[in-house]
Design a protein around this motif. Structure first.
Motif, PDB file in Angstrom:
ATOM      1  N   LYS A   1       0.729  -1.174   0.000  1.00 35.74           N
ATOM      2  CA  LYS A   1       0.112  -0.088  -0.093  1.00 35.74           C
ATOM      3  C   LYS A   1       0.787   1.346   0.172  1.00 35.74           C
ATOM      4  O   LYS A   1       2.092   1.061   0.694  1.00 35.74           O
ATOM      5  CB  LYS A   1      -0.672  -0.033   1.287  1.00 35.74           C
TER       6      LYS A   1
ATOM      7  N   LEU B   1      -6.732  -3.358   8.905  1.00 28.72           N
ATOM      8  CA  LEU B   1      -6.911  -3.807   7.687  1.00 28.72           C
ATOM      9  C   LEU B   1      -6.438  -3.000   6.328  1.00 28.72           C
ATOM     10  O   LEU B   1      -5.752  -3.104   5.341  1.00 28.72           O
ATOM     11  CB  LEU B   1      -8.170  -4.467   7.295  1.00 28.72           C
TER      12      LEU B   1
ATOM     13  N   PHE C   1     -17.780 -10.780   6.103  1.00 31.02           N
ATOM     14  CA  PHE C   1     -18.299  -9.592   5.415  1.00 31.02           C
ATOM     15  C   PHE C   1     -18.742 -10.661   4.171  1.00 31.02           C
ATOM     16  O   PHE C   1     -18.877  -9.914   2.943  1.00 31.02           O
ATOM     17  CB  PHE C   1     -17.246  -8.980   4.897  1.00 31.02           C
TER      18      PHE C   1
ATOM     19  N   THR D   1     -10.882   1.412  11.871  1.00 30.19           N
ATOM     20  CA  THR D   1     -10.874   1.138  10.406  1.00 30.19           C
ATOM     21  C   THR D   1     -11.992   0.942   9.721  1.00 30.19           C
ATOM     22  O   THR D   1     -12.404   1.717   8.781  1.00 30.19           O
ATOM     23  CB  THR D   1      -9.683   0.034  10.033  1.00 30.19           C
ATOM     24  N   LEU D   2     -12.884   0.027  10.203  1.00 28.40           N
ATOM     25  CA  LEU D   2     -14.175  -0.277   9.463  1.00 28.40           C
ATOM     26  C   LEU D   2     -15.206   0.851   9.797  1.00 28.40           C
ATOM     27  O   LEU D   2     -16.000   1.160   8.905  1.00 28.40           O
ATOM     28  CB  LEU D   2     -14.547  -1.670  10.374  1.00 28.40           C
TER      29      LEU D   2
ATOM     30  N   ALA E   1     -13.671   3.345   7.298  1.00 26.70           N
ATOM     31  CA  ALA E   1     -13.912   3.203   5.782  1.00 26.70           C
ATOM     32  C   ALA E   1     -15.364   2.687   5.340  1.00 26.70           C
ATOM     33  O   ALA E   1     -15.801   2.835   4.372  1.00 26.70           O
ATOM     34  CB  ALA E   1     -13.011   1.907   5.560  1.00 26.70           C
TER      35      ALA E   1
ATOM     36  N   THR F   1     -19.945   5.299   1.623  1.00 29.61           N
ATOM     37  CA  THR F   1     -21.150   5.074   1.211  1.00 29.61           C
ATOM     38  C   THR F   1     -21.975   6.297   1.331  1.00 29.61           C
ATOM     39  O   THR F   1     -22.751   6.770   0.476  1.00 29.61           O
ATOM     40  CB  THR F   1     -21.887   3.948   2.205  1.00 29.61           C
TER      41      THR F   1
ATOM     42  N   PHE G   1     -26.792   3.726  -8.092  1.00 30.19           N
ATOM     43  CA  PHE G   1     -25.942   3.733  -7.242  1.00 30.19           C
ATOM     44  C   PHE G   1     -24.503   3.485  -7.778  1.00 30.19           C
ATOM     45  O   PHE G   1     -23.499   4.269  -7.726  1.00 30.19           O
ATOM     46  CB  PHE G   1     -26.002   2.794  -5.759  1.00 30.19           C
TER      47      PHE G   1
ATOM     48  N   PRO H   1     -15.988   7.889  -4.640  1.00 30.75           N
ATOM     49  CA  PRO H   1     -15.704   7.998  -3.441  1.00 30.75           C
ATOM     50  C   PRO H   1     -14.020   8.202  -3.038  1.00 30.75           C
ATOM     51  O   PRO H   1     -13.417   9.098  -2.534  1.00 30.75           O
ATOM     52  CB  PRO H   1     -16.490   7.485  -2.174  1.00 30.75           C
ATOM     53  N   VAL H   2     -13.631   7.121  -3.390  1.00 30.83           N
ATOM     54  CA  VAL H   2     -11.971   6.939  -3.330  1.00 30.83           C
ATOM     55  C   VAL H   2     -11.699   7.091  -4.813  1.00 30.83           C
ATOM     56  O   VAL H   2     -11.597   6.197  -5.493  1.00 30.83           O
ATOM     57  CB  VAL H   2     -11.752   5.620  -2.839  1.00 30.83           C
TER      58      VAL H   2
ATOM     59  N   GLY I   1     -11.424  -0.971  -5.821  1.00 31.40           N
ATOM     60  CA  GLY I   1     -10.405  -1.503  -6.071  1.00 31.40           C
ATOM     61  C   GLY I   1     -10.499  -2.774  -6.687  1.00 31.40           C
ATOM     62  O   GLY I   1     -11.640  -3.003  -7.010  1.00 31.40           O
TER      63      GLY I   1
ATOM     64  N   CYS J   1     -12.145  -3.949  -1.620  1.00 32.69           N
ATOM     65  CA  CYS J   1     -12.791  -3.473  -0.349  1.00 32.69           C
ATOM     66  C   CYS J   1     -13.292  -4.651   0.128  1.00 32.69           C
ATOM     67  O   CYS J   1     -14.297  -5.168  -0.426  1.00 32.69           O
ATOM     68  CB  CYS J   1     -13.751  -2.330  -0.863  1.00 32.69           C
ATOM     69  N   ILE J   2     -13.217  -4.835   1.626  1.00 35.44           N
ATOM     70  CA  ILE J   2     -13.732  -6.066   2.089  1.00 35.44           C
ATOM     71  C   ILE J   2     -15.321  -5.842   2.481  1.00 35.44           C
ATOM     72  O   ILE J   2     -16.076  -6.549   2.630  1.00 35.44           O
ATOM     73  CB  ILE J   2     -12.997  -6.432   3.563  1.00 35.44           C
ATOM     74  N   GLY J   3     -15.567  -4.361   2.326  1.00 33.01           N
ATOM     75  CA  GLY J   3     -17.002  -3.939   2.621  1.00 33.01           C
ATOM     76  C   GLY J   3     -17.927  -3.799   1.347  1.00 33.01           C
ATOM     77  O   GLY J   3     -18.859  -3.227   1.387  1.00 33.01           O
TER      78      GLY J   3
ATOM     79  N   ALA K   1     -21.776  -2.408   1.191  1.00 32.87           N
ATOM     80  CA  ALA K   1     -22.253  -1.097   0.642  1.00 32.87           C
ATOM     81  C   ALA K   1     -23.057  -1.354  -0.413  1.00 32.87           C
ATOM     82  O   ALA K   1     -24.053  -0.554  -0.628  1.00 32.87           O
ATOM     83  CB  ALA K   1     -21.119  -0.345   0.113  1.00 32.87           C
TER      84      ALA K   1
END
Ligand code: HEM
Length: 490
Positions: free
Chosen positions: A87, A103, A122, A300-301, A304, A309, A356, A365-366, A432, A438-440, A444
């Protein structure tokens, strides 16, 4: 000149030298593009989008930087050769006070272990039980709207996603609890956005890199020490100035709050939130997570999981208000449902989902993230030296006209299944790609249609002023998307 055809041939032809990568236009003075990146990241992204080249060399005083302009090259970096990269050191540095070794910012063995522990939490199946919370939190916020209210909708979507994150992560039931945490988080994110690319971060990272490079030629005991010091310099040694002291107080408050919640669950409080699930997650080699690791993962969660969102939802409302034909289709879909949405209704909210997704394309957003080569590698047939910084700009990639015809046009039909299948896998990158995707993302993509359906069920929105994106930590709407809310009479 390196053109798209040569680059996409990959490594079959002999690798070209780094110096052959064409410079990105628009560099000025000794700092090159650095001043623009700090002042107006979207203007920088526009330069990359206009170039639409696989690789462009970015001029900065202290490092080799390349920007990516095509999905094929983004895919090579994020998916095929992900092991050659870590990263971005800059992002990690600026996020460290808040996210620690969570993470988003960790790398190597720690990241691998944490991702494996957290991934099952997740999966779409594991998230199903949160659908009800998502709808209930949205209902609670929209119940405060009165007919004719003028509101910045971004403030409202932030309150909604923050309440959802608060409820699903640590069973926080009140907005005020989530608000207090949210305030400290906003301050920390503000610090993060200001530090990225600034002198404090550059001083740390350049010194760290010099030590790391000199360690290569040093005898073993010295090498280990130099590497250790270099690693320590990749995080801030202190938080400078009055802003730093304010941030430290906010972080102390956050830490105390999170520790209290961890203690509560360790002492046997029965909860079905993500924190409780994280607390029990374990593997054979390392057992459960330490309190510090839990703190880093939870913060972090929370960060992020809500700001991104909320930004996407606010832009969705903005775009719908500006495109009445799509507004009408969302309205028709929600009216056809005719009741409070549930998990089982998600397949019937496909227009909400497509709208969306298209909003995430137009305003990701990122909009900007990075990688650093941890060894020499070849990308697009070009040799990248160790420590090269790679900048991936979803905002620019989502405007490549070869991939997205008429890219400025808002068209959710780009996300009809056939169109999605026909596109390159890394053409749409709001979340990504590859192992660090993204783990989420399922969270989302389940949350957004449920929130939209709940918001549009009893309310109409009229845009009061056209907004513009502000490249903060995420791509926020500068004015918060001011709207007038009208209660619907059924
Ligand atoms: C529309 C909403 C969201 C967007 C646009 C988004 C975007 C992203 C992106 C682009 C990355 C990858 C960055 C990189 O490769 O350097 C990422 C990673 C991550 N996201 Fe999201 N995200 C969203 C929602 C969420 C949610 C809801 C959660 C948690 C509940 C979450 C948690 C994370 C975490 C923990 C990572 C790091 C994953 C890893 O490195 O293993 N995100 N996100």
């Amino acid at each position: 000149m390196l053109d798209e055809t040569v680059a996409s041939r990959g490594t079959a032809t002999p690798a070209r030298a780094f110096e052959e990568i064409p410079w990105l236009e628009g560099a000025t003075g000794w700092s090159g593009h650095n001043a623009l990146i700090r002042k107006d990241r979207l203007a920088f992204a526009r330069l990359v989008a206009d170039a639409a080249r696989p690789l462009s060399r970015v001029k900065t005083p202290f490092a080799d930087v390349v920007a990516i302009g095509t999905p094929e090259i983004a895919h090579e970096i994020l998916v095929e050769k992900h092991a050659d990269f870590i990263k971005s050191a800059m992002l990690r540095f600026s996020l460290y006070p808040l996210a620690g070794d969570g993470l988003f910012t960790s790398d190597g063995e720690l990241w691998k272990r944490q991702r494996k522990l957290m991934a099952p939490l997740f999966h779409p199946g594991a998230l199903a039980s949160y659908a009800e919370d998502m709808v209930a939190c949205t209902e609670r916020e929209v119940s405060t709207w009165r007919d004719g209210d003028s509101l910045p909708i971004f403030r409202e979507t932030t309150r909604i996603t923050m309440a959802i994150a608060g409820k699903t992560l640590f069973d926080a039931d009140t907005f005020s609890e989530a608000d207090a945490i949210g305030e400290a988080l906003t301050m920390a994110l503000d610090w993060t956005a200001k530090q990225a690319g600034g002198p404090f971060a550059i001083a740390h990272l350049v010194t760290s890199r010099m030590l790391e490079k000199s360690s290569d030629a040093s005898p073993e005991p010295v090498r280990a020490k130099l590497k250790e010091v270099a690693a320590r310099l990749r995080m801030p040694l202190f938080l400078p100035g009055a802003e730093g002291r304010t941030l430290q107080r906010a972080l102390d408050h956050l830490d105390a709050h999170v520790q209290h919640m961890i203690d509560d669950r360790r002492s046997g409080a029965r909860k079905n939130d993500l924190l409780a699930r994280l607390l029990h997650a374990h593997d054979d080699d390392h057992g459960v997570m330490s309190d510090k690791q839990l703190r880093d993962e939870v913060l972090t969660l929370f960060v992020a999981g809500h700001e991104t969102t909320a930004t996407g939802l606010a832009w969705t409302v903005d775009l719908l208000c500006r495109h009445p034909e799509w507004y009408a289709r969302v309205r028709a879909e929600v009216d056809a449902l005719g009741r409070r949405p549930t998990l089982a209704d998600l397949p019937k909210l496909e227009v909400c989902l497509r709208v969306f997704k298209e909003a995430l394309r137009v305003y990701p957003p990122v909009y900007f993230f990075g990688r650093t080569a941890q060894r020499e590698t070849t990308i697009g047939g070009v040799r990248l030296p160790r420590f090269t910084n790679v900048v991936i700009l979803p905002w620019a990639l989502h405007r490549n006209p070869r991939v997205w015809p008429d890219p400025e046009r808002f068209d959710p039909d780009r996300f009809l299944p056939a169109a999605e299948h026909a596109r390159h896998r890394s053409a749409w990158l709001p979340f990504g790609a590859g192992p660090r995707v993204c783990i989420g993302n399922h969270f989302a993509l389940m949350e957004a249609p449920l929130v939209l359906a709940t918001m549009f069920r009893d309310h109409d929105f009229e845009l009061l002023e056209r907004d513009t994106p502000e490249p903060f930590a995420t791509l926020r709407p500068r004015k918060g998307v001011p709207v007038r809310v009208k209660k619907r009479v059924n």
